[in-house]
Write an enzyme that holds these catalytic residues in place. Structure first.
Site, short mmCIF file in Angstrom:
data_model
loop_
_atom_site.label_atom_id
_atom_site.label_comp_id
_atom_site.label_asym_id
_atom_site.label_seq_id
_atom_site.Cartn_x
_atom_site.Cartn_y
_atom_site.Cartn_z
N TRP A 74 0.82 -1.22 0.00
CA TRP A 74 0.00 0.00 0.00
C TRP A 74 0.84 1.25 0.00
O TRP A 74 0.51 2.23 -0.68
CB TRP A 74 -1.01 -0.01 1.14
CG TRP A 74 -2.10 -1.01 0.86
CD1 TRP A 74 -2.39 -2.13 1.58
CD2 TRP A 74 -3.00 -1.01 -0.25
NE1 TRP A 74 -3.41 -2.82 0.98
CE2 TRP A 74 -3.80 -2.16 -0.15
CE3 TRP A 74 -3.19 -0.17 -1.35
CZ2 TRP A 74 -4.79 -2.49 -1.09
CZ3 TRP A 74 -4.18 -0.49 -2.29
CH2 TRP A 74 -4.96 -1.62 -2.14
N ASP A 132 -1.79 7.01 6.19
CA ASP A 132 -2.86 6.16 5.67
C ASP A 132 -3.25 5.20 6.80
O ASP A 132 -2.47 4.31 7.16
CB ASP A 132 -2.36 5.39 4.45
CG ASP A 132 -3.40 4.40 3.90
OD1 ASP A 132 -4.49 4.28 4.49
OD2 ASP A 132 -3.10 3.75 2.87
N LYS A 178 -12.98 -0.83 6.26
CA LYS A 178 -12.47 -1.82 7.22
C LYS A 178 -13.15 -1.67 8.59
O LYS A 178 -13.76 -2.60 9.07
CB LYS A 178 -10.96 -1.68 7.42
CG LYS A 178 -10.15 -1.60 6.14
CD LYS A 178 -10.18 -2.88 5.35
CE LYS A 178 -9.24 -2.75 4.16
NZ LYS A 178 -9.51 -3.77 3.15
N1 PMP Z 1 -4.43 1.67 1.93
C1 PMP Z 1 -4.58 0.59 2.71
C2 PMP Z 1 -3.74 0.47 3.94
C3 PMP Z 1 -5.54 -0.37 2.38
O1 PMP Z 1 -5.70 -1.45 3.15
C4 PMP Z 1 -6.33 -0.21 1.23
C5 PMP Z 1 -7.41 -1.19 0.84
N2 PMP Z 1 -7.34 -2.44 1.33
C6 PMP Z 1 -6.13 0.92 0.44
C7 PMP Z 1 -5.17 1.84 0.83
C8 PMP Z 1 -6.92 1.16 -0.82
O2 PMP Z 1 -8.22 1.46 -0.52
P1 PMP Z 1 -9.34 1.58 -1.66
O3 PMP Z 1 -9.49 0.22 -2.25
O4 PMP Z 1 -10.54 2.03 -0.92
O5 PMP Z 1 -8.85 2.58 -2.65
#
Ligand code: PMP
Length: 350
Positions: free
Chosen positions: A90, A159, A183
């Site tokens: 991520w 994040d 989440k």
């Molecule tokens: N950052 C983290 C830490 C995540 O766990 C996720 C999704 N699992 C995201 C970003 C991306 O989120 P989205 O799919 O809502 O764009």
């Protein structure tokens, strides 16, 4: 998963919301009812997280990937350099997106193992950066920051998609906190941004208006039609958090849940394996492997037959991942631990 009482409440209220003879799926986002509602959700979140008055709270359409772009677009106005810490998939996604808008300095990286967080003493100097970004919990690899970085006058951007509201947090340490809500805070398609108000005046002229934090603050998250249903679900989650006793209580339960699973892994004589540096083991995503992929498949299949669902690891890394967000009750973890013991007994001599 969502807490069962939240799902039940959604079902109960779906046809007629607040006795308005309309569903929340139908309500106009500019009505007094919905305007007041968004303000009340914000107030609830402020109380739960103890958000100081010099921070703004906005709900934005789209998930965290969209914030990967919104952050440089909003914060790189005067200074085109940003610092990022790379701890896994991520953070790398966030870095790739930011590179489209400015110069990104990766101050530390956990590659190739992705099983630890580099100590801040090892990071490159970033004092001229517009901000420093990190991913508090790497949802896929199960690696969580064991500390809040100290960035001096450089705004700290985090994040927290997979761990916001799982424990208490000192919001004052941050310039900006963001999380997609799917989440611990609701359902997909919505992001929450908490931003210190002195950071609202440095957007790039090219920032799309919907992603412009200052515009969205001014419009109380309704510059455009917001995902009303997602905000509604977030409100129910916040009520549920308060009913549980707030973040301090949830933190204790979450700690116990994670400890039980890691204990089970560590006591398994290597049958289950989690290679994350112990202090960086995630509270939310407990990842582990078994001796081979076939056993992992059997594990997930047999677990599913007992109602233990969604245990396959992320498709990129494989293995097993138990995501034990707020809504997962401790009994769910107990059931998984019991299953893991049984499964090991049955399969350890194969
Ligand atoms: N950052 C983290 C830490 C995540 O766990 C996720 C999704 N699992 C995201 C970003 C991306 O989120 P989205 O799919 O809502 O764009």
């Amino acid at each position: 998963m969502l807490p069962r009482p939240v799902l039940q409440k959604i079902q109960e209220e779906l046809i007629d919301w607040q006795n308005l003879q309309q569903s929340v799926l139908e309500i106009g986002h500019r009505t007094t009812a919905f305007t007041d509602f968004v303000l009340s959700v914000e107030a609830k979140l402020r109380q739960i997280l103890n958000i100081p008055t010099n921070y703004e709270v906005i709900f934005l359409p789209g998930g965290a990937n969209l914030q990967f772009a919104a952050i440089p677009l909003n914060l790189l106005g005067k200074n085109s350099n940003a610092a990022y810490v790379d701890t896994g998939i991520w953070s790398r996604r966030a870095i790739m997106e930011a590179q489209r808008y400015g110069k990104v300095q990766v101050v530390a990286s956990a590659e190739p193992e992705d099983n630890f967080v580099p100590a801040q003493t090892t990071w490159a100097d970033f004092k001229n950066a517009a901000y420093l970004h990190y991913t508090a919990n790497e949802t896929i690899s199960g690696v969580e920051f064991p500390f809040i970085p100290d960035t001096g006058s450089v705004p700290l951007v985090v994040d927290m998609t997979s761990n916001l509201l799982m424990n208490t947090l000192d919001v004052n340490r941050f310039g900006l906190i963001y999380a997609a809500t799917q989440k611990n805070i609701g359902i997909g398609g919505l992001s929450l941004v908490i931003i210190r108000n002195d950071l609202l005046s440095q957007a790039m002229p090219s920032v799309p208006s919907v992603l412009d934090y200052a515009k969205q603050v001014e419009a109380h998250s309704r510059y455009n039609t917001p995902p009303t249903f997602a905000i509604y679900v977030t409100n129910l989650i916040l009520d549920w958090i308060n009913e549980q006793g707030g973040l301090a209580t949830l933190e204790k339960i979450n700690r116990r849940k994670a400890d039980k699973l890691y204990q089970c892994i560590d006591d398994s004589d290597g049958f289950y394996h989690n290679g994350i540096e112990p202090i960086c083991r995630s509270l939310a995503n407990v990842v582990f492997t078994l001796p081979d992929e076939k056993l992992e498949q059997l594990f997930a299949e047999e677990a599913a037959q007992q109602g233990l669902l969604n245990l396959r690891g992320h498709r990129v890394v494989g293995g097993i991942r138990a995501s034990i967000y707020n809504a997962m009750p401790e009994e769910g973890v107990d059931k998984l631990v019991a299953f893991m013991h049984q499964f090991q007994l049955k399969n350890s001599d194969r």
